[in-house]
Write an enzyme that holds these catalytic residues in place. Structure first.
Site, mmCIF file in Angstrom:
data_model
loop_
_atom_site.group_PDB
_atom_site.id
_atom_site.type_symbol
_atom_site.label_atom_id
_atom_site.label_comp_id
_atom_site.label_asym_id
_atom_site.label_seq_id
_atom_site.Cartn_x
_atom_site.Cartn_y
_atom_site.Cartn_z
ATOM 1 N N ASP A 197 78.989 -65.031 -57.188
ATOM 2 C CA ASP A 197 78.562 -66.119 -56.292
ATOM 3 C C ASP A 197 79.153 -67.448 -56.766
ATOM 4 O OD1 ASP A 197 76.913 -66.102 -58.581
ATOM 5 O OD2 ASP A 197 75.350 -67.230 -57.554
ATOM 6 N N HIS A 522 81.732 -57.020 -56.873
ATOM 7 C CA HIS A 522 81.047 -58.008 -56.025
ATOM 8 C C HIS A 522 81.428 -59.370 -56.577
ATOM 9 C CE1 HIS A 522 77.845 -59.479 -53.333
ATOM 10 N NE2 HIS A 522 77.634 -60.383 -54.268
ATOM 11 N N ASP A 564 81.660 -48.549 -57.340
ATOM 12 C CA ASP A 564 82.755 -49.524 -57.340
ATOM 13 C C ASP A 564 82.969 -50.016 -55.903
ATOM 14 O OD1 ASP A 564 84.880 -51.109 -58.016
ATOM 15 O OD2 ASP A 564 86.342 -49.469 -58.072
ATOM 16 N N GLU A 573 78.651 -56.366 -59.777
ATOM 17 C CA GLU A 573 78.997 -57.795 -59.777
ATOM 18 C C GLU A 573 79.595 -58.105 -61.143
ATOM 19 O OE1 GLU A 573 75.924 -60.388 -58.279
ATOM 20 O OE2 GLU A 573 77.120 -62.194 -58.615
HETATM 21 O O1 9MR Z 1 76.134 -62.534 -53.801
HETATM 22 C C1 9MR Z 1 74.844 -62.605 -54.361
HETATM 23 C C2 9MR Z 1 74.901 -62.207 -55.812
HETATM 24 O O2 9MR Z 1 75.663 -63.122 -56.535
HETATM 25 C C3 9MR Z 1 73.515 -62.077 -56.385
HETATM 26 O O3 9MR Z 1 73.559 -61.512 -57.683
HETATM 27 C C4 9MR Z 1 72.640 -61.207 -55.507
HETATM 28 C C5 9MR Z 1 71.205 -61.147 -55.980
HETATM 29 O O4 9MR Z 1 70.628 -62.390 -56.006
HETATM 30 O O5 9MR Z 1 72.644 -61.693 -54.185
HETATM 31 C C6 9MR Z 1 73.930 -61.702 -53.598
HETATM 32 O O6 9MR Z 1 73.841 -62.217 -52.311
HETATM 33 C C7 9MR Z 1 73.319 -61.344 -51.338
HETATM 34 C C8 9MR Z 1 71.913 -61.781 -50.960
HETATM 35 O O7 9MR Z 1 71.037 -61.645 -52.045
HETATM 36 C C9 9MR Z 1 71.397 -60.976 -49.784
HETATM 37 N N1 9MR Z 1 72.322 -61.087 -48.673
HETATM 38 C C10 9MR Z 1 73.658 -60.622 -48.985
HETATM 39 C C11 9MR Z 1 74.235 -61.455 -50.109
HETATM 40 C C12 9MR Z 1 75.666 -61.078 -50.392
HETATM 41 O O8 9MR Z 1 75.844 -59.708 -50.575
HETATM 42 O O1 9MR Z 2 71.577 -61.093 -64.355
HETATM 43 C C1 9MR Z 2 70.490 -61.312 -63.484
HETATM 44 C C2 9MR Z 2 69.548 -60.133 -63.574
HETATM 45 O O2 9MR Z 2 68.980 -60.060 -64.865
HETATM 46 C C3 9MR Z 2 68.476 -60.245 -62.521
HETATM 47 O O3 9MR Z 2 67.705 -59.073 -62.544
HETATM 48 C C4 9MR Z 2 69.113 -60.461 -61.160
HETATM 49 C C5 9MR Z 2 68.104 -60.617 -60.038
HETATM 50 O O4 9MR Z 2 67.388 -61.769 -60.182
HETATM 51 O O5 9MR Z 2 69.925 -61.622 -61.179
HETATM 52 C C6 9MR Z 2 70.986 -61.531 -62.071
HETATM 53 O O6 9MR Z 2 71.693 -62.730 -62.052
HETATM 54 C C7 9MR Z 2 72.445 -63.039 -60.897
HETATM 55 C C8 9MR Z 2 72.075 -64.465 -60.505
HETATM 56 O O7 9MR Z 2 70.749 -64.494 -60.099
HETATM 57 C C9 9MR Z 2 72.980 -65.019 -59.435
HETATM 58 N N1 9MR Z 2 74.373 -64.899 -59.802
HETATM 59 C C10 9MR Z 2 74.741 -63.531 -60.095
HETATM 60 C C11 9MR Z 2 73.926 -62.994 -61.223
HETATM 61 C C12 9MR Z 2 74.384 -61.600 -61.623
HETATM 62 O O8 9MR Z 2 74.055 -60.635 -60.679
#
Ligand code: 9MR
Ligand code: 9MR
Length: 607
Positions: A197, A522, A564, A573
C-alpha cells in the site's frame, strides 16, 4: 562416500539412475525423468557455501533410496548420497526425505537428482552465494521510496516517476492541537511506502529501522563497502545508511515540534486502488499521536544519533537533531503515557474515517524498554536504564511490529563493554537468556521435516510468517556474536535457506531472486507498472493459514497456505518490516561466511 571429482572416476548419472531399478525396460523412462526438472526437490535456489552444511529436501513419497549431485546437464555424477528416512512434517501433510550433501565441497553449478523423480533447479557451490539476495533486499527499500522519481540507471525497468509528494498533508481532526488545528497543513515528504500500500506508518518504520541499524552496528565493516547502486552510492556514507537516512528524515517530520509527540501515520483516508504511486491525488493526513509511535521514534532516533556521529562532516547536524528529537519524544511519552492509537475509537469521533493499516499497539512496555535502552546506550544516562529494567519482561520473544523488546536486548548486549559495571552484570543475564532462546530453536531442528529452525510450531505461520523465519535467524546470529560458536551461524543459515526455497511451498520468497521466486506480490507498483517481473528485492509475507484476504488458495495447512497471487495480501504482500530482518540475516550470513568459516560437517553432527 567420497566426492568423485576426477573425470575418469565419474559415472554417467543416467546409468546410476537405472542401477536402482531391476527391470531393464524402465531404464529409458528413468533416464528421461532424471532429466526433467521437478519442483519436489526444495533447496536454497541460490546455493551453498563451500564449507557450509548443504541440504535439499525431497517432498512426497518416493521409493528412491539415493540422490545424486550431478553436472547441470545431468551427465556426470559427482556425488552419491543416501536419502534419510521419510519424515512427516508437523505443519502440513507433507512428507519429506533429507538429502544432505554437506561433505560435497566442489565449487561450481550443479543439480540434485533423484531417480524416478527428476532434478532440482541449478544451484551454485562457492563463496558469496547469497550476496545477490542480500544486496537485493537492501535495494528493495530504494524501490519503496516515496517522493522522488526512480531513475532508470538505478531502477532499471522498474523506473517510475515520483510518488506522493506529501508536501501538503492535512492535520486530521484526531491529531488537532492549538498550534496545528484540524485541516491545516504540514509537510511530511519522503520515506518508504510501508508495503503493497501507499501509506507511511511510524510504528512499522520503528522496528524496520531498528533492525537495519542493528545490522549496521553488528557488521559495520562489511556494510561500509557494500554498494547497492542508489543515487547516493558515490558519497562517503555507506549505502545502507543512506537508505535508512531516507526514511529517517521522513520520520523526523512526523514529530510535532510543538510538543515532541509523534503522529501514528501519514496516510490516505482509505487504501488507493492498484495503481502506480502518485496517480491518485487523494488527500493525505497525519492522524493522532500515540505512545507506541512516539517511543519508536525515540528509539530509532537515539540509535541513529549514535551511528551518525561518525558522519558529522557529511551530515552536518543530523546526529544532534536525532538525539534532540529522541529526548523530546521520550518526554512527550512520559507526559501522555496512556495515549493509544485506536482507529475504531477515533473513527467514532472524527471525519474522514481512516481505514488504512492500524498498527494499533496497546501494550507499551516493550516500546518503553526499547527506547530506554537506546537512549541509555547513546547518552550513558543511567536513569534510562532504570526505566528499561522496570519495563522489560522476564522472557524473550521474537520481534514484531507490536513487540520490540528484543531490540533493546540486542543493543545492550552489543555495547555491554561500554556500560557501567553493575549494568554489565545485569546484561550477563540477558546474554544467558538469549543463548538459551537460541538453543531452544536449535533443539527443534532434528524433528523438523525441512531441517530448518523455522517451523517448529504451526503458530509461527501467521501474517508475515517469513519475518519470523528471518528474526529467528537474527536470534541465532546474535548467539554467535556472543559465544563465537559457529554452529549458530549454520543454524541461522537454515532459515535463509528456508526463505530462498527450502520450504513446503518451494518458492524463493524474495522477488527477483532464485529460480522460482514470487511473481505476483500484493504490491501496487508490481501490479500496475506493466513490467512482467515484480519489483525486485521484496520479501513476501509467506504462509498464513488465516486467509484474511479471502483469495483462492490451493492449500490450507499452516506451512502451505500461500498463494502467489496479487489478491493475497494475507500471504503475499511485501512489507518493510519483513524485508528488514531478511536484510539483517542475509547480510550477516554473507559477512560471516569467510570470517567464521564452517566446519563442513553435516548439520546433524554439529551438536
Ligand atoms: O492493499 C491493502 C494492504 O496493504 C493491506 O495489508 C490489507 C489489509 O489491511 O488491505 C489491503 O487493501 C484491501 C482492503 O483491505 C479491502 N479492499 C481491497 C483492498 C486491496 O486489495
Ligand atoms: O503486518 C500486519 C499484521 O501483523 C496485521 O495482522 C495486519 C492486519 O492488521 O496488518 C499487517 O500490516 C499491514 C498494514 O496494516 C498496512 N500495510 C500493509 C501491512 C502488511 O500487510
Amino acid at each position: 562416500m567420497k566426492t568423485r571429482s576426477k573425470p575418469h572416476r565419474r559415472l554417467r548419472a543416467s546409468m546410476l539412475q537405472c542401477f536402482n531399478f531391476i527391470i531393464p525396460g524402465l531404464l529409458f523412462c528413468n533416464t528421461l525423468s532424471a532429466q526433467m526438472l521437478t519442483e519436489r526437490i526444495k533447496l536454497n535456489q541460490l546455493g551453498f557455501y563451500t564449507n557450509a552444511p548443504k541440504i535439499a529436501i525431497v517432498t512426497g513419497t518416493t521409493s528412491a533410496a539415493a540422490f545424486y549431485i550431478t553436472t547441470t546437464n545431468i551427465r556426470d555424477t559427482l556425488y552419491r548420497g543416501t536419502l534419510s528416512e521419510e519424515m512427516q512434517s508437523k505443519n502440513s501433510s507433507t512428507k519429506t526425505r533429507v538429502a544432505d550433501f554437506s561433505e560435497f565441497r566442489k565449487k561450481g553449478s550443479f543439480v540434485v537428482s533423484v531417480p524416478g523423480m527428476g532434478h532440482s533447479y541449478v544451484f551454485k557451490i562457492g563463496d558469496k552465494v547469497n550476496l545477490d539476495a542480500a544486496v537485493a533486499g537492501i535495494k528493495g527499500y530504494y524501490y519503496q521510496r516515496v517522493s522522488m522519481p526512480l531513475e532508470e540507471k538505478y531502477a532499471g525497468k522498474w523506473h517510475r516517476s515520483a510518488g506522493h509528494p506529501d508536501t501538503e498533508v492535512f492535520i486530521h481532526p484526531s491529531a488537532a492541537s492549538n498550534e496545528r488545528p484540524a485541516g491545516t497543513k504540514i509537510s511530511s515528504p519522503g520515506g518508504w511506502y510501508d508495503a503493497g500500500d501507499y501509506n507511511k506508518y511510524i510504528v512499522n518504520s520503528g522496528i524496520t529501522m531498528g533492525t537495519m541499524f542493528s545490522a549496521y552496528e553488528d557488521f559495520s565493516k562489511y556494510f561500509d563497502t557494500l554498494k547497492t547502486n542508489i543515487p547516493e552510492s558515490n558519497d562517503a556514507v555507506p549505502d545502507l545508511l543512506n537508505e535508512l537516512i531516507y526514511n529517517l528524515r521522513w520520520m523526523l517530520t512526523m514529530q510535532d515540534p510543538n510538543d515532541g509527540g509523534v503522529y501514528n501515520k501519514c496516510t490516505n483516508a482509505s487504501f488507493d486502488g492498484m495503481v502506480m504511486p502518485g496517480v491518485t491525488k487523494a488527500p493525505r493526513y497525519v492522524v493522532q499521536k500515540g505512545v507506541a509511535a512516539t517511543l519508536d521514534l525515540a528509539a530509532v532516533a537515539a540509535q541513529a544519533s549514535r551511528i551518525l556521529q561518525k558522519y558529522k562532516k557529511q551530515l552536518p547536524g543530523l546526529s544532534d537533531s536525532c538525539l534532540k528529537a529522541s529526548v523530546r519524544a521520550w518526554q512527550w511519552a512520559l507526559k501522555n503515557p496512556s495515549m493509544e492509537y485506536n482507529q475504531n475509537e477515533i473513527n467514532k469521533k472524527y471525519q474522514p474515517q481512516i481505514t488504512t493499516g492500524g498498527y494499533g499497539d496497546r501494550l507499551f512496555n516493550d516500546e518503553w524498554s526499547w527506547a530506554a535502552a537506546e537512549l541509555f546506550v547513546t547518552t550513558k544516562d543511567k536513569s534510562y536504564y532504570d526505566v528499561y529494567a522496570k519495563h522489560r519482561k522476564d522472557s524473550l520473544s521474537l520481534p514484531s511490529w507490536a513487540g520490540v523488546e528484543l531490540l533493546a536486548s540486542y543493543t545492550l548486549l552489543r555495547f555491554t563493554k561500554t556500560l557501567p559495571v553493575d549494568v554489565q552484570k545485569d546484561v550477563q543475564l540477558i546474554k544467558q537468556k538469549l543463548v538459551q532462546f537460541a538453543d531452544r530453536y536449535i533443539s527443534n531442528v532434528g524433528g523438523n521435516a525441512f531441517k530448518t529452525v523455522m517451523g517448529q510450531s504451526p503458530r509461527e505461520f501467521n501474517w508475515g510468517s517469513n519475518s519470523n523465519a528471518a528474526n529467528q535467524g537474527i536470534v541465532l546470529i546474535n548467539a554467535y556474536l556472543l559465544t563465537k560458536d559457529k554452529k549458530y551461524v549454520d543454524y541461522a543459515l537454515t532459515n535463509l535457506d528456508y526463505l530462498m526455497g527450502r520450504n513446503a511451498t518451494g518458492y524463493s520468497f524474495l522477488s527477483g531472486v532464485g529460480s522460482k521466486s514470487i511473481m505476483h506480490p500484493h504490491h501496487r507498483p508490481s501490479v500496475a507498472d506493466g513490467v512482467t517481473e515484480p519489483v525486485p528485492g521484496l520479501l513476501s509475507g509467506g504462509p498464513n493459514p488465516g486467509k484474511q484476504d479471502k483469495c483462492e488458495y490451493e492449500f490450507a495447512e499452516p506451512e502451505t497456505t500461500f498463494a502467489d497471487l496479487d489478491c493475497s495480501y494475507a500471504s503475499n504482500e511485501i512489507a518493510i518490516n519483513w524485508n528488514s530482518p531478511f536484510v539483517y540475516l542475509s547480510n550477516a550470513i554473507e559477512a560471516l561466511q569467510g570470517e567464521a568459516g564452517y566446519s563442513g560437517k553435516k548439520l546433524e553432527d554439529r551438536k
